[in-house]
Design a protein around this motif. Structure first.
Motif, PDB file in Angstrom:
ATOM      1  N   LEU A  47      85.977 -31.345 -13.321  1.00 43.69           N
ATOM      2  CA  LEU A  47      84.880 -31.781 -12.457  1.00 43.69           C
ATOM      3  C   LEU A  47      84.454 -30.674 -11.499  1.00 43.69           C
ATOM      4  CD1 LEU A  47      86.197 -35.369 -11.643  1.00 43.69           C
ATOM      5  CD2 LEU A  47      84.249 -34.799 -13.087  1.00 43.69           C
ATOM      6  N   PRO A  73      84.664 -32.195 -18.726  1.00 41.63           N
ATOM      7  CA  PRO A  73      85.719 -33.215 -18.636  1.00 41.63           C
ATOM      8  C   PRO A  73      85.938 -33.977 -19.937  1.00 41.63           C
ATOM      9  CG  PRO A  73      84.309 -33.309 -16.704  1.00 41.63           C
ATOM     10  CD  PRO A  73      83.701 -32.294 -17.621  1.00 41.63           C
ATOM     11  N   LYS A  74      84.838 -34.324 -20.637  1.00 40.86           N
ATOM     12  CA  LYS A  74      85.016 -35.191 -21.805  1.00 40.86           C
ATOM     13  C   LYS A  74      85.761 -34.500 -22.944  1.00 40.86           C
ATOM     14  CE  LYS A  74      80.568 -34.620 -24.125  1.00 40.86           C
ATOM     15  NZ  LYS A  74      79.418 -35.328 -24.662  1.00 40.86           N
ATOM     16  N   LEU A  78      91.070 -36.847 -20.897  1.00 42.59           N
ATOM     17  CA  LEU A  78      91.968 -37.138 -19.785  1.00 42.59           C
ATOM     18  C   LEU A  78      92.020 -38.615 -19.462  1.00 42.59           C
ATOM     19  CD1 LEU A  78      90.127 -34.724 -17.399  1.00 42.59           C
ATOM     20  CD2 LEU A  78      92.382 -34.248 -18.298  1.00 42.59           C
ATOM     21  N   TYR A  80      92.335 -40.563 -15.751  1.00 43.04           N
ATOM     22  CA  TYR A  80      92.196 -40.171 -14.347  1.00 43.04           C
ATOM     23  C   TYR A  80      92.178 -41.438 -13.503  1.00 43.04           C
ATOM     24  CZ  TYR A  80      90.308 -37.075 -10.604  1.00 43.04           C
ATOM     25  OH  TYR A  80      90.104 -36.336  -9.469  1.00 43.04           O
ATOM     26  N   PHE A  82      91.925 -42.717  -9.498  1.00 45.38           N
ATOM     27  CA  PHE A  82      91.741 -42.358  -8.083  1.00 45.38           C
ATOM     28  C   PHE A  82      92.461 -43.381  -7.205  1.00 45.38           C
ATOM     29  CE2 PHE A  82      87.279 -41.719  -9.848  1.00 45.38           C
ATOM     30  CZ  PHE A  82      87.418 -40.376 -10.093  1.00 45.38           C
ATOM     31  N   THR A  86      87.889 -46.681  -8.966  1.00 44.82           N
ATOM     32  CA  THR A  86      87.935 -46.077 -10.298  1.00 44.82           C
ATOM     33  C   THR A  86      87.237 -46.999 -11.299  1.00 44.82           C
ATOM     34  OG1 THR A  86      90.119 -45.252  -9.725  1.00 44.82           O
ATOM     35  CG2 THR A  86      89.475 -45.050 -12.005  1.00 44.82           C
ATOM     36  N   PHE A  88      84.593 -49.900 -12.918  1.00 43.15           N
ATOM     37  CA  PHE A  88      83.151 -50.169 -12.909  1.00 43.15           C
ATOM     38  C   PHE A  88      82.927 -51.581 -12.378  1.00 43.15           C
ATOM     39  CE2 PHE A  88      83.758 -47.030 -16.363  1.00 43.15           C
ATOM     40  CZ  PHE A  88      83.120 -45.987 -15.716  1.00 43.15           C
ATOM     41  N   PHE A  99      86.324 -50.081 -21.966  1.00 40.86           N
ATOM     42  CA  PHE A  99      85.077 -49.334 -21.764  1.00 40.86           C
ATOM     43  C   PHE A  99      84.855 -48.281 -22.841  1.00 40.86           C
ATOM     44  CE2 PHE A  99      82.364 -46.170 -19.570  1.00 40.86           C
ATOM     45  CZ  PHE A  99      81.328 -47.004 -19.203  1.00 40.86           C
ATOM     46  N   MET A 100      85.929 -47.578 -23.210  1.00 43.03           N
ATOM     47  CA  MET A 100      85.806 -46.554 -24.247  1.00 43.03           C
ATOM     48  C   MET A 100      86.688 -46.872 -25.448  1.00 43.03           C
ATOM     49  SD  MET A 100      83.585 -44.474 -23.087  1.00 43.03           S
ATOM     50  CE  MET A 100      83.664 -43.058 -24.162  1.00 43.03           C
TER      51      MET A 100
ATOM     52  N   GLU B 119      81.338 -39.624 -11.971  1.00 44.85           N
ATOM     53  CA  GLU B 119      82.324 -38.643 -12.447  1.00 44.85           C
ATOM     54  C   GLU B 119      83.243 -39.294 -13.475  1.00 44.85           C
ATOM     55  OE1 GLU B 119      82.636 -35.555  -8.753  1.00 44.85           O
ATOM     56  OE2 GLU B 119      84.241 -36.991  -8.996  1.00 44.85           O
ATOM     57  N   MET B 120      83.572 -40.562 -13.215  1.00 45.79           N
ATOM     58  CA  MET B 120      84.459 -41.285 -14.130  1.00 45.79           C
ATOM     59  C   MET B 120      83.816 -41.361 -15.523  1.00 45.79           C
ATOM     60  SD  MET B 120      87.358 -42.357 -13.562  1.00 45.79           S
ATOM     61  CE  MET B 120      88.510 -42.974 -14.718  1.00 45.79           C
ATOM     62  N   THR B 121      82.492 -41.545 -15.559  1.00 44.54           N
ATOM     63  CA  THR B 121      81.833 -41.638 -16.868  1.00 44.54           C
ATOM     64  C   THR B 121      81.974 -40.318 -17.634  1.00 44.54           C
ATOM     65  OG1 THR B 121      79.688 -40.967 -15.995  1.00 44.54           O
ATOM     66  CG2 THR B 121      80.119 -43.331 -16.086  1.00 44.54           C
ATOM     67  N   SER B 122      81.904 -39.196 -16.903  1.00 46.24           N
ATOM     68  CA  SER B 122      82.029 -37.931 -17.634  1.00 46.24           C
ATOM     69  C   SER B 122      83.486 -37.682 -18.031  1.00 46.24           C
ATOM     70  CB  SER B 122      81.446 -36.759 -16.839  1.00 46.24           C
ATOM     71  OG  SER B 122      82.233 -36.470 -15.727  1.00 46.24           O
ATOM     72  N   LEU B 124      85.515 -40.031 -18.838  1.00 52.35           N
ATOM     73  CA  LEU B 124      85.754 -40.922 -19.976  1.00 52.35           C
ATOM     74  C   LEU B 124      84.969 -40.503 -21.222  1.00 52.35           C
ATOM     75  CD1 LEU B 124      85.824 -44.365 -18.144  1.00 52.35           C
ATOM     76  CD2 LEU B 124      87.741 -43.226 -19.230  1.00 52.35           C
ATOM     77  N   LEU B 126      81.366 -40.043 -21.554  1.00 53.03           N
ATOM     78  CA  LEU B 126      79.991 -40.498 -21.804  1.00 53.03           C
ATOM     79  C   LEU B 126      79.004 -39.358 -21.563  1.00 53.03           C
ATOM     80  CD1 LEU B 126      79.644 -43.994 -20.094  1.00 53.03           C
ATOM     81  CD2 LEU B 126      80.319 -43.471 -22.413  1.00 53.03           C
TER      82      LEU B 126
END
Lengths: 230, 222
Positions: A47, A73-74, A78, A80, A82, A86, A88, A99-100, B119-122, B124, B126
Motif C-alpha cells: 500500500l 497489493p493484489k 495477503l 490483512y 486492521f 476491516t 465491509f 467476499f473473495m 485499501e482493503m479492496t486492493s 483483497l 479487486l
C-alpha cells in the motif's frame, strides 16, 4: 520465507527494518507510537512504497528499489487485519467472509472455525468487537493468503476478549504454514505470541532478537526492550 | 391547462439527471480520492454555476452553441442541425448549470467512506472498477440518490439559462417555468397558479426524499 530489508524516510527519521520470517513463524513488531510499525506493515502489503531495499517472498521479488519492482497489493496475495473497520459495512458476516471466496463449503468451514456461524447473517455493526475481529480473520484467510499481516487487531477489544483471541491466534499460528507479522503495543501479547521480535524505534537502529524455540530467550528479549524503550 | 410544458420539463430533467450521474460520479470519485496541485481551482470552476447569474451562463452558452461557436459547429458537423433553440441545446445548458448539484452530494458521500475500506479492496485483489461496484456504490447509494433527485429538481426549476438558449418554442423548448412566466405575462393567473402548484408539490416531495436520505446516510461501520 519472507525476507525484508527496507528503508524509508519518514518525517524526522528514517524507518529502517531488516528481518526474515519463516513459514509458520509469528514475528511481532513492537515499539512506541509513531515509530513506523504501521508504515512497515503497509509497505509489506504494497500500500506504500519504501525508498530503498527489497522484499522477497519464497524467492519471488515483491519489491526491489534497485530493479524498480513494486508488486501491487493484489499480486502479493495477503491477508490483512486492521484494528477496526476491516469489514465491509454493507455486507453480512457471511458476505464479508465470502467476499473473495465463492466456494460456499470453504466459507462455511471458516464460519465454523472462527465460531461465527450463529451471526452469519448479521451486519458488522450488529455484532460485538470480538466477533468483528473473528470475522476479519476469517475474511483475511478466505483466499489462502501467503502472508498474514495483523496491525493491532486486538487493541480495540476488552481484555477478556483480547486474551481469548490471542489464544486463538496462537492456535491458528500452529495450523497455518505462512509467515504472520503482527504489530502490537501490548508487551503481554508480545510475550505470549512472539516467535521473534522486531523492535521498531526512532532512537535505535532496529535492535532484533530471534529465538523461536525457547520461551526464556523471548523473556530476556522482553526485559531488554522494557529497559530500552518503555 | 396545457400539460406539454410540464412533460417537457420532466423529460429534460430526466435526461439531464441520467447524464449528470454518468458525468458527476467519476468526477466526484476523482476529486474525492485524488489530491493534486490546483484541485481547488477545478472545484471552484465546477461550483461557478452556483454563484454566476443564469443569464450570464446562458449568454455564454448561447455564444458557444451558435453556428459560429465551437459547440454549435461541432453539433452541426455531427447532426447537421443547429444546437441553439433546440431540446438538445437545453440539455447542454442544463447540464452545465446543474453539475454542482449532482457533484457535491456524490463527492461528500465518497469522502465519508473510510479510506481503509478502499485499501482493503486492493489488498483483497479487486480492480478499481470492481471496488466501485462492490464496495463504493453500495455504501454511497443514498448520496447518489440525493444527487439524482437534486439534479432533477434543479433542472425542473431552471428558468434564466433556458430562456437564453432555448427561447419559448412550444413542444420543443417551452418548459414549465417558461410557460408560467408567459401565463403571467398574458394575465392567465389561474393557469400560472395551477402549474406553479404542481411545480411546488414536485419540488417539495423531492426535497423531503433528499432530507430523508441524508438522515440515513451515515455508514454504520461498527
Amino acid at each position: 520465507m519472507l525476507e525484508v530489508a527496507i528503508k524509508k524516510q519518514m518525517p524526522g527519521f528514517t524507518l529502517s527494518a531488516e528481518f526474515s520470517c519463516r513459514n509458520g513463524q509469528l514475528v511481532v513488531f513492537t515499539g512506541p507510537s509513531g515509530a513506523g510499525k504501521t508504515t512497515l506493515i503497509r509497505i509489506l502489503a504494497g500500500l506504500e512504497s519504501a525508498d530503498q531495499g527489497s522484499i522477497c517472498y519464497q524467492g519471488r521479488t515483491w519489491y526491489d528499489s534497485a530493479r524498480g519492482i513494486h508488486l501491487p497489493p493484489k499480486s502479493r496475495e495477503l491477508g490483512y487485519v486492521f484494528q477496526e473497520h476491516t469489514l465491509f459495512p454493507h455486507l453480512s458476516v457471511k458476505g464479508n467472509v465470502g467476499f473473495m471466496q465463492k466456494n460456499p463449503n470453504k466459507v462455511n468451514a471458516l464460519l465454523r472455525v472462527f465460531k461465527i456461524q450463529h451471526i452469519a447473517d448479521h451486519k458488522p455493526h450488529q455484532i460485538s468487537g470480538g466477533e468483528r475481529q473473528r470475522t476479519a480473520f476469517a475474511q483475511a484467510l478466505a483466499k489462502d493468503p501467503k502472508l498474514l499481516l495483523l496491525d493491532e487487531p486486538f487493541s480495540a477489544l476488552d481484555s477478556a476478549t483480547r486474551n481469548r483471541l490471542q489464544y486463538e491466534l496462537k492456535k491458528l499460528r500452529d495450523k497455518l504454514s505462512i509467515p504472520i507479522l503482527h504489530v502490537t503495543h501490548d508487551l503481554t501479547e508480545v510475550e505470549y505470541l512472539a516467535d521473534k521480535i522486531v523492535h521498531i524505534d526512532r532512537k535505535f537502529p532496529v535492535p532484533r532478537y530471534e529465538q523461536p524455540k525457547t520461551e526464556n530467550k523471548v523473556q530476556s528479549a522482553l526485559k531488554y526492550f522494557k529497559s530500552v524503550a518503555y | 391547462m396545457d400539460y406539454t410544458p410540464l412533460l417537457l420539463s420532466a423529460k429534460l430533467a430526466l435526461v439531464c439527471t441520467v447524464l449528470l450521474l454518468l458525468i458527476a460520479t467519476p468526477a466526484a470519485y476523482f476529486l474525492a480520492f485524488k489530491n493534486f496541485k490546483g484541485k481547488f481551482l477545478i472545484e471552484s470552476l465546477i461550483g461557478l454555476p452556483l454563484v454566476v447569474p443564469p443569464t450570464v451562463l446562458g449568454f455564454y452558452m448561447l455564444i458557444l452553441m451558435g453556428p459560429k461557436g465551437p459547440l454549435g459547429k461541432g453539433w452541426i458537423y455531427l447532426t447537421g442541425g443547429s444546437l441553439a433553440f433546440t431540446f438538445a441545446g437545453l440539455v447542454f445548458a442544463s447540464l452545465l448549470h446543474a453539475i454542482p448539484f449532482a457533484l457535491q452530494p456524490i463527492k461528500a458521500s465518497f469522502e465519508k467512506l473510510d479510506g481503509r475500506l478502499l485499501e482493503m479492496t486492493s489488498v483483497l485483489g479487486l480492480s478499481p472498477l470492481q471496488a466501485f461496484f462492490r464496495v463504493v456504490l453500495p455504501n454511497t447509494i443514498n448520496g447518489l440518490s440525493a444527487a439524482a433527485m437534486l439534479s432533477f429538481a434543479h433542472t425542473m426549476g431552471e428558468f434564466g439559462i433556458i430562456l437564453m438558449v432555448g427561447g419559448s418554442i412550444p413542444g420543443k423548448t417551452k418548459v414549465a417555468s417558461i410557460a408560467i412566466y408567459e401565463y403571467v405575462e398574458n394575465l392567465q393567473y389561474d393557469k400560472a397558479a395551477l402549474m406553479s402548484l404542481v411545480m411546488i408539490a414536485v419540488s417539495y416531495a423531492i426535497l423531503i426524499s433528499v432530507n430523508y436520505l441524508n438522515s440515513r446516510q451515515e455508514i454504520n461501520y461498527a
